[in-house]
Design a protein around this motif. Structure first.
Motif, PDB file in Angstrom:
ATOM      1  N   ALA B  23     -65.761   8.198  26.591  1.00  0.00           N
ATOM      2  CA  ALA B  23     -67.081   8.534  26.088  1.00  0.00           C
ATOM      3  C   ALA B  23     -67.243   8.196  24.653  1.00  0.00           C
ATOM      4  CB  ALA B  23     -67.488   9.716  26.418  1.00  0.00           C
ATOM      5  N   GLY B  24     -67.179   7.132  24.152  1.00  0.00           N
ATOM      6  CA  GLY B  24     -67.315   6.751  22.598  1.00  0.00           C
ATOM      7  C   GLY B  24     -68.681   5.928  22.523  1.00  0.00           C
ATOM      8  N   ALA B  25     -68.399   4.880  21.592  1.00  0.00           N
ATOM      9  CA  ALA B  25     -69.738   3.888  21.248  1.00  0.00           C
ATOM     10  C   ALA B  25     -70.046   3.151  22.294  1.00  0.00           C
ATOM     11  CB  ALA B  25     -69.354   3.084  19.926  1.00  0.00           C
ATOM     12  N   ALA B  26     -69.000   2.774  23.263  1.00  0.00           N
ATOM     13  CA  ALA B  26     -69.234   2.041  24.627  1.00  0.00           C
ATOM     14  C   ALA B  26     -69.822   2.726  25.635  1.00  0.00           C
ATOM     15  CB  ALA B  26     -68.170   1.259  24.868  1.00  0.00           C
ATOM     16  N   GLY B  27     -68.986   3.963  26.114  1.00  0.00           N
ATOM     17  CA  GLY B  27     -69.228   4.669  27.131  1.00  0.00           C
ATOM     18  C   GLY B  27     -70.483   5.317  27.275  1.00  0.00           C
ATOM     19  N   ILE B  28     -70.939   6.085  26.273  1.00  0.00           N
ATOM     20  CA  ILE B  28     -72.107   6.970  26.189  1.00  0.00           C
ATOM     21  C   ILE B  28     -73.303   6.111  26.312  1.00  0.00           C
ATOM     22  CG2 ILE B  28     -73.390   8.626  24.593  1.00  0.00           C
ATOM     23  CD1 ILE B  28     -70.623   9.777  23.659  1.00  0.00           C
ATOM     24  N   SER B  46     -61.291  11.918  28.160  1.00  0.00           N
ATOM     25  CA  SER B  46     -60.004  12.528  27.948  1.00  0.00           C
ATOM     26  C   SER B  46     -60.179  13.752  27.361  1.00  0.00           C
ATOM     27  CB  SER B  46     -59.251  11.698  27.289  1.00  0.00           C
ATOM     28  OG  SER B  46     -58.021  12.491  26.609  1.00  0.00           O
ATOM     29  N   GLY B  47     -60.993  13.952  26.118  1.00  0.00           N
ATOM     30  CA  GLY B  47     -61.130  14.880  25.276  1.00  0.00           C
ATOM     31  C   GLY B  47     -62.151  16.214  25.551  1.00  0.00           C
ATOM     32  N   ASP B  48     -62.259  16.936  24.764  1.00  0.00           N
ATOM     33  CA  ASP B  48     -63.269  18.023  24.735  1.00  0.00           C
ATOM     34  C   ASP B  48     -64.465  17.832  23.686  1.00  0.00           C
ATOM     35  OD1 ASP B  48     -64.541  20.534  25.328  1.00  0.00           O
ATOM     36  OD2 ASP B  48     -62.739  21.111  26.245  1.00  0.00           O
ATOM     37  N   LYS B  74     -53.917   7.311  14.400  1.00  0.00           N
ATOM     38  CA  LYS B  74     -54.914   7.426  13.140  1.00  0.00           C
ATOM     39  C   LYS B  74     -55.875   6.617  13.566  1.00  0.00           C
ATOM     40  CE  LYS B  74     -52.489  10.391  10.982  1.00  0.00           C
ATOM     41  NZ  LYS B  74     -52.841  11.709  10.927  1.00  0.00           N
ATOM     42  N   TYR B  75     -56.934   6.714  12.802  1.00  0.00           N
ATOM     43  CA  TYR B  75     -58.125   5.670  13.022  1.00  0.00           C
ATOM     44  C   TYR B  75     -58.579   5.324  14.252  1.00  0.00           C
ATOM     45  CZ  TYR B  75     -58.093   3.779   8.314  1.00  0.00           C
ATOM     46  OH  TYR B  75     -58.349   3.695   6.964  1.00  0.00           O
ATOM     47  N   ARG B  76     -58.612   6.550  15.192  1.00  0.00           N
ATOM     48  CA  ARG B  76     -59.334   6.834  16.649  1.00  0.00           C
ATOM     49  C   ARG B  76     -59.008   8.161  17.059  1.00  0.00           C
ATOM     50  NH1 ARG B  76     -55.754   4.248  21.561  1.00  0.00           N
ATOM     51  NH2 ARG B  76     -53.899   4.924  20.613  1.00  0.00           N
ATOM     52  N   GLY B  82     -65.517  10.040  20.918  1.00  0.00           N
ATOM     53  CA  GLY B  82     -64.454   8.971  20.589  1.00  0.00           C
ATOM     54  C   GLY B  82     -64.475   8.768  19.041  1.00  0.00           C
ATOM     55  N   SER B  83     -64.275   7.641  18.514  1.00  0.00           N
ATOM     56  CA  SER B  83     -64.041   7.492  17.128  1.00  0.00           C
ATOM     57  C   SER B  83     -65.423   7.638  16.264  1.00  0.00           C
ATOM     58  CB  SER B  83     -63.310   6.268  17.213  1.00  0.00           C
ATOM     59  OG  SER B  83     -62.090   5.939  17.696  1.00  0.00           O
ATOM     60  N   THR B  84     -66.701   7.585  17.134  1.00  0.00           N
ATOM     61  CA  THR B  84     -67.603   7.824  16.435  1.00  0.00           C
ATOM     62  C   THR B  84     -67.818   9.048  15.612  1.00  0.00           C
ATOM     63  OG1 THR B  84     -69.089   8.618  18.135  1.00  0.00           O
ATOM     64  CG2 THR B  84     -69.090   6.104  17.927  1.00  0.00           C
ATOM     65  N   ILE B  86     -65.634  10.309  13.662  1.00  0.00           N
ATOM     66  CA  ILE B  86     -65.362  10.092  12.368  1.00  0.00           C
ATOM     67  C   ILE B  86     -65.515   8.717  11.656  1.00  0.00           C
ATOM     68  CG2 ILE B  86     -63.419  11.783  12.521  1.00  0.00           C
ATOM     69  CD1 ILE B  86     -61.313   9.186  12.454  1.00  0.00           C
ATOM     70  N   TRP B  87     -66.383   7.923  12.475  1.00  0.00           N
ATOM     71  CA  TRP B  87     -66.655   6.740  11.940  1.00  0.00           C
ATOM     72  C   TRP B  87     -67.420   6.520  10.564  1.00  0.00           C
ATOM     73  CZ3 TRP B  87     -70.646   2.651  13.559  1.00  0.00           C
ATOM     74  CH2 TRP B  87     -71.711   3.178  14.066  1.00  0.00           C
ATOM     75  N   GLY B  88     -67.463   5.193  10.006  1.00  0.00           N
ATOM     76  CA  GLY B  88     -68.303   5.075   8.506  1.00  0.00           C
ATOM     77  C   GLY B  88     -69.704   4.650   8.981  1.00  0.00           C
ATOM     78  N   ALA B 529     -67.807  -9.242  10.933  1.00  0.00           N
ATOM     79  CA  ALA B 529     -68.538  -7.926  10.975  1.00  0.00           C
ATOM     80  C   ALA B 529     -68.051  -6.799  11.530  1.00  0.00           C
ATOM     81  CB  ALA B 529     -69.873  -8.031  12.039  1.00  0.00           C
ATOM     82  N   ASN B 530     -68.217  -5.625  11.353  1.00  0.00           N
ATOM     83  CA  ASN B 530     -67.473  -4.147  11.946  1.00  0.00           C
ATOM     84  C   ASN B 530     -67.669  -4.422  13.461  1.00  0.00           C
ATOM     85  OD1 ASN B 530     -68.136  -3.876   9.035  1.00  0.00           O
ATOM     86  ND2 ASN B 530     -67.053  -2.087   9.278  1.00  0.00           N
ATOM     87  N   PRO B 531     -67.056  -3.904  14.113  1.00  0.00           N
ATOM     88  CA  PRO B 531     -67.304  -4.115  15.729  1.00  0.00           C
ATOM     89  C   PRO B 531     -68.205  -3.398  16.248  1.00  0.00           C
ATOM     90  CG  PRO B 531     -65.341  -2.847  15.297  1.00  0.00           C
ATOM     91  CD  PRO B 531     -65.976  -3.108  13.902  1.00  0.00           C
TER      92      PRO B 531
END
Ligand SMILES: Cc1cc2nc3c(=O)[nH]c(=O)nc-3n(C[C@H](O)[C@H](O)[C@H](O)COP(=O)(O)OP(=O)(O)OC[C@H]3O[C@@H](n4cnc5c(N)ncnc54)[C@H](O)[C@@H]3O)c2cc1C
Lengths: 334, 550
Positions: B23-28, B46-48, B74-76, B82-84, B86-88, B529-531
């Motif tokens: 459940a990150g930038a793709a899954g959500i 996986s997470g909460d 780190k960085y995920r 997901g990583s969103t 903490i993303w920029g 580009a950033n992905p």
């Protein structure tokens, strides 16, 4: 198409929705509109006969309904006006040859439910006095059907238009003051916005729907492409130049609604009691609206599209129809 | 509905139409596309709602070269959003040229082109809260703003391309309510997929094995499965699931895990623009919808082809933070604060120079002698960043000297030797960990060098200033911090040919009828580009594809 001239009484024909309905009825060549209104102000559409009718007064209603083929009820007001008004209109209609009743209800009869809401969804009375009154009014119209009358109930979402006090004017005021903007998760609900022109179109098309004796039909009215609230606020804000649009945090908007809004309402109430108009008070966003802005409710208007053959104004036109003076819509709005 | 994997009865089989993992930038966004449909969607995460150390540890692994790549935990972020989380928030679409087969870039070319994403980029932009889909400064603002450099006439470089900034939106927080209110989309937290089980010929996924850190286990059986666990973890799960396909799922030709790319980045050179500071637009511009935007310097596609260089952009940057001779109280403040910033955001503030007491004293002096600017900056930071929900994206100094360095962000050329692979070490759920062996090519640096040299010529031609950089030292500058963090690209690359790729143009794993990947791991090339915008766009395209299937 019927060629017989029909006479249509628009109750509340002096109001925001009624006005538009009367204007559209005038365009129809077999219809004679008639305005019924509690006050006969200069807002009355020119060239249309107007009667002073208070819809909580059975005698005035009976008078007005004489020789009328259909009556469109778009009266609004306090709980009594809404509920008792509908009951008396039905009573007067029963006494006046059972004209077709076209009754403007509201999305609020569905209460705080979420998901896709079709006309078959059971009503829910959990939104306070307004929803309660609107449900009671619908029951009166249903009873009219049970007594052999014919009726169409329209359940619009939030009606927009240049003169819409609730969904255009005050939203614009808040946008300009920076009280509204992009609300993030707090503005994630569906707006169910519908152009007043489309509501009027539905009311006029409802005149042509043939109903069996005792039949009552119900239609949801929400533009199929109506966006979520955030999108609406951003697009409207950009259209009127209230830019750059602010991102408003949940914290800030709650502060506005609960900490400032409620005391202001109380002060307003006190001033009202002593008959002083407190128009100078700032208008906070009421907490009930915050709930609506989050509500994941989507009115399904498929039935209106297919059975009423409604031609909806696309979203960008609806936006344009709301802008007070210089219309300047960026072409990026999709 | 939202539930925890710990509440599921032990060993049962959950059945659903579509199962999305991650459940990150793709899954959500992908899951939410099925709102108000009759499709049953199960999103396994996986997470909460919050970061939990034990869960985050499941991301741990090793790297071949610590100076070139951050450790894999780190960085995920392994939690809802997901990583969103903490993303920029920097959003930029890929350029049309990124999808083309370019003769001068081996293994380039996508089986789809930019038009295939045209319907999905605007929607992705909106999910990520980056405003209207318009990436040209000439149309994005009202009134039309001044050009980036007054008098810069080069037709080879564009300075009108912009990047837009998301809040940055934590997609988990932002859309949680939609999951809570949905009747056909179920979100299951604390649910780790530990294996993909194929049927015997290996042509179809039979079910997924799911485990929680509390010892619960169950299976999920769906009509279709979509892996959206991020660019590294998706690949890891496919490598681990090697019961039937012995080298990992779809990996018949040793492609899975290879061609691993990030971006090449660094601050380079010294750009001096002549005349007054009003001749340069160096900071953020705000679009009518309230979005922070920033211009970028980019070589046009035609010129890239002519010079045979990969894609890159440059932004205007301030001088080196570590060197106190800049005399800026703000920069010195940043230097002093860098130890309080998270690993991910502190990394590029650090330098290899020694952090001596004398150096610190000089920076402290800068702060003392520049109190007004420092205070103004801090106030702005507090109101527009710390307290704001839409955050001012980064430190921008007032332009006092018309002097900048260029912040380069460049494409990496696909390289089979750059890879991630399994090791013998295992995590708490008994899954083999990964090792990251990120590598770059001399050609990557050469392309940046050529582009910058050409930029220098173009600036000189217009006589608006000059750009100088140390070409011999460029590699060191670009590799100072190694691979740009958080961009995990290429390890399940997309292609028409099953021998050289893992997924087809619909993101389906070659030869497996019901397994899909929605991640930057499918990108065959990395673009400038950033992905994330493209990750979300590809995921939305996949959702649309699934809707057309019966
Ligand atoms: C500090 C930082 C700054 C960044 N800035 C930017 C930026 O400015 N612009 C940009 O474009 N990108 C940026 N990124 C990258 C961006 O965050 C990622 O591209 C994006 O989040 C990837 O989306 P995803 O859905 O593929 O993976 P993720 O967002 O990482 O989501 C993957 C999800 O899968 C879950 N998961 C993993 N394994 C399992 C499993 N076995 N079972 C179940 N669930 C699992 C994870 O918990 C996670 O929720 C940045 C990243 C970082 C770390």
């Amino acid at each position: 198409m019927k060629s017989k001239e029909i006479k249509v009484l628009v109750l509340g024909g002096n109001g925001f929705v009624g006005n538009e309905i009367v204007r559209q009825l005038m365009q129809m060549n077999h219809v004679t509109p008639l305005i019924g209104s509690r006050t006969l102000s200069d807002k009355i559409v020119q060239g249309v006969a107007a009667l002073k009718i208070d819809s909580t007064n059975l005698l005035e209603l009976k008078d007005g309904l004489k020789e009328v083929d259909a009556v469109i009820n778009c009266v609004t007001g306090d709980a009594t006006t809404i509920t008792q008004g509908a009951q008396l209109i039905c009573e007067a209609a029963t006494l006046s040859g059972m004209p077709k009743i076209i009754h403007l209800s509201s999305q609020s009869v569905y209460g705080a439910q979420t998901g896709v809401i079709s006309e078959n969804t059971p009503l829910r009375d959990d939104l306070g006095w307004y929803g309660h009154a609107k449900i009671a009014a619908e029951y009166a119209v249903e009873d009219y059907g049970k007594n052999g009358g014919t009726a169409i109930i329209l359940r619009p979402g939030c009606i927009s238009g240049k003169d819409s006090p609730l969904w255009t004017e005050r939203i614009i005021t808040w946008l300009k003051k920076g009280k509204l903007g992009d609300l993030g998760a707090s503005g994630d609900g569906w707006s169910n916005i519908v152009d007043v022109a489309d509501v009027a179109q539905a009311a006029t098309k409802a005149l042509n729907v043939s109903l069996r004796e005792g039949e009552v039909k119900i239609f949801n009215l929400s533009a199929p492409d109506s966006p979520r609230w955030n999108q609406y606020f951003v697009d409207l804000g950009v259209s009127i130049g209230a830019t750059p649009i602010k991102r408003i945090s949940n914290r800030a908007i709650k502060l506005d609604a609960y900490l400032l809004g409620i005391p202001i309402k109380i002060i307003e109430h006190i001033f009202k009691k002593v008959h002083i108009k407190a128009t100078w008070l700032p208008h906070g966003i009421p907490p009930s609206l915050l709930k609506l802005f989050r509500q994941e409710i989507k009115l399904d208007s498929t039935k209106a599209t297919t059975e009423l053959e409604l031609m909806w104004n696309p979203y960008h036109i609806m936006l344009q129809n709301q802008i007070p003076a210089s219309p300047e819509i960026p072409d990026k709005i999709s | 509905m939202i539930k925890s994997g710990n509440s599921i009865a032990h060993n049962i089989v959950i059945e659903t139409d579509i199962c999305i993992v991650g459940a990150g930038a793709a899954g959500i966004p992908m899951a939410l596309e099925f709102e108000q449909t009759i499709t049953k969607v199960l999103l396994l995460e996986s997470g909460d709602f919050k970061e939990e150390k034990e869960t985050q540890d499941l991301y741990s692994g090793s790297v071949s070269n610590k100076t070139m790549h951050s450790p894999p935990d780190k960085y995920r972020q392994r939690r809802f959003g997901g990583s969103t989380t903490i993303w920029g928030g920097r959003c930029v679409p890929f350029d049309p040229i990124d999808f083309e087969r370019r003769s001068y870039i081996p293994q380039s070319g996508w089986p789809i082109n930019v038009d295939d994403l045209a319907d999905f980029y605007p929607k992705a932009n909106s999910y990520l809260e980056a405003g209207y889909y318009c990436y040209d400064a000439r149309n994005a603002f009202n009134p039309v703003p001044k050009p980036m450099f007054e008098g810069f006439t080069s037709s080879a470089f564009s300075t009108d391309g912009i990047e837009r900034f998301s809040c940055p939106t934590d997609l988990g927080k932002r859309y949680r309510n939609r999951f809570a209110q949905s009747s056909n989309i179920d979100l299951l937290l604390n649910a780790n997929v530990i294996a993909i089980e194929l049927n015997n010929p290996g042509t179809e996924v039979d079910f997924l094995q799911v485990a929680t850190l509390n010892g619960n286990a169950f299976k999920v059986k769906a009509k279709s499965y979509i892996l959206a666990m991020g660019g590294i973890e998706t690949t890891r799960l496919m490598l681990v699931s090697n019961n039937i396909h012995k080298n990992g799922i779809g990996n018949h030709n040793d492609i899975l895990g290879r061609f691993y790319m990030c971006h090449i980045a660094g601050n380079v050179g010294r750009l001096k623009i002549n005349g007054t500071t009003s001749k340069v637009q160096h900071g953020y511009e705000i679009s009518p919808e309230g979005i922070y935007c920033r211009r970028r310097i980019q070589l046009t596609a035609e010129k890239q082809k002519e010079l045979g260089v990969s894609n890159m952009v440059a932004r205007l940057h301030f001088p080196k933070i570590t060197d106190p001779s800049h005399k800026s109280g703000i920069l010195s403040g940043l230097f002093m604060a860098k130890n309080f910033v998270s690993y991910e955001y502190g990394k590029r503030l650090k330098d290899d120079e020694e952090n001596t007491l004398k150096l610190k004293a000089k920076h402290f002096l800068n702060i003392l002698t520049d109190p007004f600017n420092t205070f103004k900056f801090l106030l702005h930071w507090l109101t527009k960043r710390t307290l704001a929900e839409r955050k001012f994206p980064s430190v921008i100094l007032p332009n006092e000297s018309n002097q900048f360095s260029l912040e380069v962000h460049a494409e990496q050329i696909p390289n089979k030797n750059s890879r991630i692979y399994l090791t013998s070490e295992k995590d708490a759920l008994n899954m083999p960990k990964i090792n990251v062996d990120w590598q770059y090519l001399t050609e990557d640096v050469e392309a940046v060098k050529k582009t910058l040299k050409f930029f220098s010529e173009e600036i000189a031609k217009d006589e608006i200033g000059n750009f100088e950089f140390d070409a011999d030292n460029l590699e060191t500058e670009l590799m100072r911090f190694g691979a740009y963090g958080g961009h995990h690209i290429g390890t399940t690359r997309m292609g028409d040919n099953p021998e050289t790729s893992i997924v087809n143009k619909d993101c389906r794993v070659h030869g497996v009828s019901n397994l899909y990947v929605a991640s930057s791991s499918v990108f065959p090339t990395s673009s400038q580009a950033n992905p994330t915008l493209t990750i979300t766009a590809i995921a939305l395209r996949l959702a649309a594809h699934m809707k057309t299937m019966k």
